[in-house]
Structure formats: structure tokens, C-alpha cells
Scaffold this motif. Structure first.
Motif, mmCIF file in Angstrom:
data_model
loop_
_atom_site.group_PDB
_atom_site.id
_atom_site.type_symbol
_atom_site.label_atom_id
_atom_site.label_comp_id
_atom_site.label_asym_id
_atom_site.label_seq_id
_atom_site.Cartn_x
_atom_site.Cartn_y
_atom_site.Cartn_z
ATOM 1 N N VAL A 1 43.394 41.850 42.005
ATOM 2 C CA VAL A 1 43.357 40.503 42.656
ATOM 3 C C VAL A 1 43.563 39.347 41.659
ATOM 4 N N TRP A 2 44.510 39.796 40.570
ATOM 5 C CA TRP A 2 44.800 38.706 39.720
ATOM 6 C C TRP A 2 45.285 37.572 39.879
ATOM 7 N N ASP A 3 46.326 37.634 40.874
ATOM 8 C CA ASP A 3 46.959 36.473 41.199
ATOM 9 C C ASP A 3 46.268 35.620 42.139
ATOM 10 N N GLN A 4 45.250 36.277 42.775
ATOM 11 C CA GLN A 4 44.228 35.384 43.831
ATOM 12 C C GLN A 4 43.234 34.825 42.686
ATOM 13 N N ALA A 5 42.970 35.376 41.792
ATOM 14 C CA ALA A 5 42.050 35.060 40.623
ATOM 15 C C ALA A 5 42.582 34.022 39.984
ATOM 16 N N LEU A 6 43.686 33.655 39.671
ATOM 17 C CA LEU A 6 44.030 32.729 39.094
ATOM 18 C C LEU A 6 44.440 31.549 40.067
ATOM 19 N N VAL A 7 44.627 31.879 41.223
ATOM 20 C CA VAL A 7 44.591 30.440 42.302
ATOM 21 C C VAL A 7 43.196 30.033 42.229
ATOM 22 N N GLU A 8 42.250 30.776 42.218
ATOM 23 C CA GLU A 8 40.818 30.418 42.685
ATOM 24 C C GLU A 8 40.658 29.597 41.177
ATOM 25 N N ALA A 9 40.886 30.220 40.088
ATOM 26 C CA ALA A 9 40.315 29.512 38.661
ATOM 27 C C ALA A 9 40.786 28.127 38.620
ATOM 28 N N GLU A 10 42.217 28.153 39.071
ATOM 29 C CA GLU A 10 42.797 26.750 38.746
ATOM 30 C C GLU A 10 42.261 25.789 39.753
ATOM 31 N N ASN A 11 41.904 26.106 40.885
ATOM 32 C CA ASN A 11 41.108 25.228 41.914
ATOM 33 C C ASN A 11 39.747 24.747 41.041
ATOM 34 N N THR A 12 39.029 25.726 40.574
ATOM 35 C CA THR A 12 37.834 25.518 39.648
ATOM 36 C C THR A 12 37.916 24.713 38.791
ATOM 37 N N TYR A 13 39.085 25.112 38.106
ATOM 38 C CA TYR A 13 39.444 24.112 36.885
ATOM 39 C C TYR A 13 39.622 22.791 37.231
ATOM 40 N N ASP A 14 40.381 22.436 38.056
ATOM 41 C CA ASP A 14 40.918 21.152 38.668
ATOM 42 C C ASP A 14 39.433 20.412 39.297
ATOM 43 N N TYR A 15 38.482 21.265 39.767
ATOM 44 C CA TYR A 15 37.207 20.475 40.355
ATOM 45 C C TYR A 15 36.366 20.295 38.961
ATOM 46 N N ILE A 16 36.292 21.226 37.950
ATOM 47 C CA ILE A 16 35.311 20.641 37.058
ATOM 48 C C ILE A 16 35.722 19.776 36.078
ATOM 49 N N ASN A 17 37.100 19.235 36.297
ATOM 50 C CA ASN A 17 37.775 18.145 35.439
ATOM 51 C C ASN A 17 37.881 17.026 36.121
ATOM 52 N N SER A 18 37.446 16.982 37.401
ATOM 53 C CA SER A 18 37.492 15.813 38.316
ATOM 54 C C SER A 18 36.557 14.666 38.251
ATOM 55 N N PRO A 19 36.803 13.542 38.729
ATOM 56 C CA PRO A 19 35.832 12.305 38.386
ATOM 57 C C PRO A 19 34.642 12.849 39.456
ATOM 58 N N GLU A 20 34.851 13.728 40.621
ATOM 59 C CA GLU A 20 33.841 13.873 41.351
ATOM 60 C C GLU A 20 32.990 14.797 40.752
ATOM 61 N N TYR A 21 33.253 15.814 39.887
ATOM 62 C CA TYR A 21 32.320 16.708 39.516
ATOM 63 C C TYR A 21 31.465 15.927 38.126
ATOM 64 N N LYS A 22 32.117 14.931 37.559
ATOM 65 C CA LYS A 22 31.811 14.287 36.382
ATOM 66 C C LYS A 22 30.688 13.644 36.985
ATOM 67 N N LYS A 23 30.895 12.610 38.232
ATOM 68 C CA LYS A 23 29.549 12.142 38.782
ATOM 69 C C LYS A 23 28.529 12.906 39.030
ATOM 70 N N LYS A 24 28.745 14.237 39.717
ATOM 71 C CA LYS A 24 27.704 15.094 39.979
ATOM 72 C C LYS A 24 26.902 15.458 38.727
ATOM 73 N N GLN A 25 27.663 15.918 37.653
ATOM 74 C CA GLN A 25 26.826 16.156 36.443
ATOM 75 C C GLN A 25 25.988 15.125 35.885
ATOM 76 N N GLU A 26 26.469 13.856 36.198
ATOM 77 C CA GLU A 26 25.555 12.604 35.700
ATOM 78 C C GLU A 26 24.496 12.495 36.471
ATOM 79 N N ARG A 27 24.771 12.684 37.869
ATOM 80 C CA ARG A 27 23.417 12.624 38.713
ATOM 81 C C ARG A 27 22.219 13.698 38.434
ATOM 82 N N THR A 28 23.051 14.830 38.206
ATOM 83 C CA THR A 28 22.101 16.091 38.094
ATOM 84 C C THR A 28 21.290 15.880 36.529
ATOM 85 N N ALA A 29 21.899 15.426 35.615
ATOM 86 C CA ALA A 29 21.308 15.014 34.349
ATOM 87 C C ALA A 29 20.440 13.861 34.576
#
Length: 287
Positions: free
Chosen positions: A209-237
Motif C-alpha cells: 500500500v506504499w503508493d497510496q500511503a505516500l498520497v495520503e501522507a502528502e495530503n496530511t503534510y499539506d494540511y498540517i502545514n496549511s494556514p487552516e491547520y495553524k489557526k485550528k492549533q491556535e484555537r485549541t491552545a
């Protein structure tokens, strides 16, 4: 010419102002001197030359400005009168210039025969641009500056390429870590659900499942480095501030929330009639 005199010397075809010549002609010694100088010049070879002294009126006119611009002479009707002495004045200025820069009589004659008044007029109409030492120095300095800037630009481009390569390598490594975690989680979930054959090892599953894992991981990477995720983390903190004194708060871990909900339910059943809400909360927070 002699002191106070002014002579025309040049090609016969250029003698356009011969009407301004003196009626007395030129002294013989001046004629012989001119002839001697002419014989020493290559520019006079096979040339029909003429020489004459200017009239006193022409000599006096040389000292006055050209009849142009603010010095224009007009007739009674306001029409501009042509300056008949202009060529003589220009010829006089040519000779004066040659003598001021140190030309010898032979050199003067060479210029008069080779270029003549026509050449001088062309020069005055289109003078060459003077390239002084400052201009040359500045041009050389600008050239050196351009070379330095080119070197600096190349170094900057090299550093930026190196930095980009390093960032890409770091990103690739982080994505692979996320992909590994995703594949392990999927293996656990699918194994529990009975969707994976018992003979398939974790490593074999990850490879499959490595190819699929890379796709999912890249989506996750983009999300956790997005402004949206940063705002969510700030709200949580922000929501978590003072959470050590609260049972529940916005953004708390779902597993912790579920655990505390069960604890609240259990404590309430056991101490409902004995403790207040504040006391129950204190007990749970102490766990």
C-alpha cells in the motif's frame, strides 16, 4: 599670415569666398612659405590649390559674431539678411582653434587642404561626444560592478537551489514518516477487521500500500502545514488555557473526553446523594 593678416588656403573648388579677397594679393614671402609647406604634405599631391589674403572688411568681420539668433540683422521689412561674412568668420575661428591647440603651419595647412571649411562645418554641426577620463573610469567601474553582481547573483542562485534541495529532502523524509505511520495504522485496523490474510506480514502490507500511503501522507503534510491547520492549533491552545482546572474544554483529546465522561457517570452513581457537583468535579480531576 603676418600680424593682422588673414589668408585663405585650400582646394580651388572650395574657394567660395574669393570675392572677399584683398585686391593687393599676398606678399611673395608668404606665397613661398605656403608653397614650401605644401610640398611636404601628401594631402596636397595632385591638388589644385588656391590662396589669397582677405580684405580688411573681412578681417574686421571675423571678430564679430555670426549674424544669427539674437545677432540676426534684418532689413526695413523685417526680413533676415544673410550673413555674407559667415564663411570668413568660420574660417577665422578654425584657424584660431588650430593655433590655440598648438598646430604648426604645416599641420594647419594639412587640415585646411584635407578637411577644409566644409569639414569644420560638419564637425561643428555634429561634434563627437567627448569621453573624458571620468566617463571612461565610470564605464570601467560599471563594468566591474556588473561582473561582481553577476558573481553575487550566481552565488545567490546556487544557495537558493541548495536550500530548496535541502527543504525538499526534509519534506520527503517527513512525508515518508507519515506514510509509514498511516500504513501501520491501516494494517492494524484491517487486521482487526479480518480484511488481511494472517500470512501477510506488516512489512509486506506496507510495501503493497506504499503508493497510496505516500498520497495520503502528502495530503496530511499539506494540511498540517496549511494556514487552516495553524489557526485550528491556535484555537485549541487558547481553549486549553486553564484546562487543568476543567473537566471538559473545546478541542480536548476525544479519548480523554470519553474517559472522563465515563468517570463522571460512575462517580455520580456512587456519590450522587453525598457530594455536590463541585466536589464530584474535584474528585475526577484528582484522578
Amino acid at each position: 599670415g603676418k600680424e593682422g593678416g588673414l589668408y585663405h588656403v585650400g582646394k580651388l573648388a572650395d574657394a567660395t569666398d574669393a570675392n572677399l579677397a584683398s585686391s593687393g594679393g599676398m606678399p611673395s614671402n608668404e606665397v613661398y612659405q605656403l608653397l614650401g609647406h605644401a610640398l611636404a604634405l601628401e594631402s596636397t599631391t595632385n591638388q589644385a590649390l588656391t590662396a589669397y589674403s582677405y580684405s580688411q572688411a573681412a578681417i574686421e568681420a571675423v571678430a564679430s559674431p555670426y549674424a544669427e539668433g539674437e545677432f540676426t540683422v534684418r532689413d526695413e521689412d523685417g526680413n533676415e539678411i544673410v550673413d555674407e561674412m559667415k564663411d570668413v568668420k568660420m574660417f577665422g575661428r578654425l584657424l584660431q582653434g588650430l593655433r590655440e591647440i598648438g598646430f604648426t603651419r604645416t599641420a594647419e595647412l594639412d587640415v585646411l587642404v584635407e578637411k577644409g571649411l566644409t569639414g569644420f562645418q560638419e564637425f561643428m554641426a555634429n561634434p563627437p561626444k567627448r569621453e573624458d577620463s571620468f566617463t571612461v573610469s565610470r564605464a570601467k567601474r560599471d563594468e566591474e560592478d556588473e561582473k561582481i553582481m553577476a558573481i553575487l547573483d550566481a552565488e545567490i542562485a546556487k544557495d537558493e537551489a541548495k536550500k530548496k534541495a535541502e527543504e525538499e529532502a526534509i519534506k520527503k523524509g517527513e512525508i515518508e514518516v507519515i506514510a509509514q505511520q498511516w500504513a501501520i495504522k491501516e494494517y492494524s485496523l484491517q487486521s482487526i477487521g479480518g480484511d488481511v490474510d494472517p500470512s501477510v506480514t506488516e512489512m509486506d502490507f506496507i510495501k503493497s500500500v506504499w503508493d497510496q500511503a505516500l498520497v495520503e501522507a502528502e495530503n496530511t503534510y499539506d494540511y498540517i502545514n496549511s494556514p487552516e491547520y495553524k489557526k485550528k492549533q491556535e484555537r485549541t491552545a487558547k481553549d486549553a488555557v486553564g484546562s487543568e482546572n476543567k473537566l471538559f474544554w473545546n478541542g480536548m483529546d476525544p479519548l480523554l473526553r470519553k474517559k472522563r465522561e465515563k468517570m463522571v457517570e460512575k462517580v455520580k452513581k456512587q456519590y450522587m446523594d453525598l457530594l455536590s457537583e463541585e466536589e464530584l468535579e474535584a474528585i475526577i480531576l484528582s484522578e
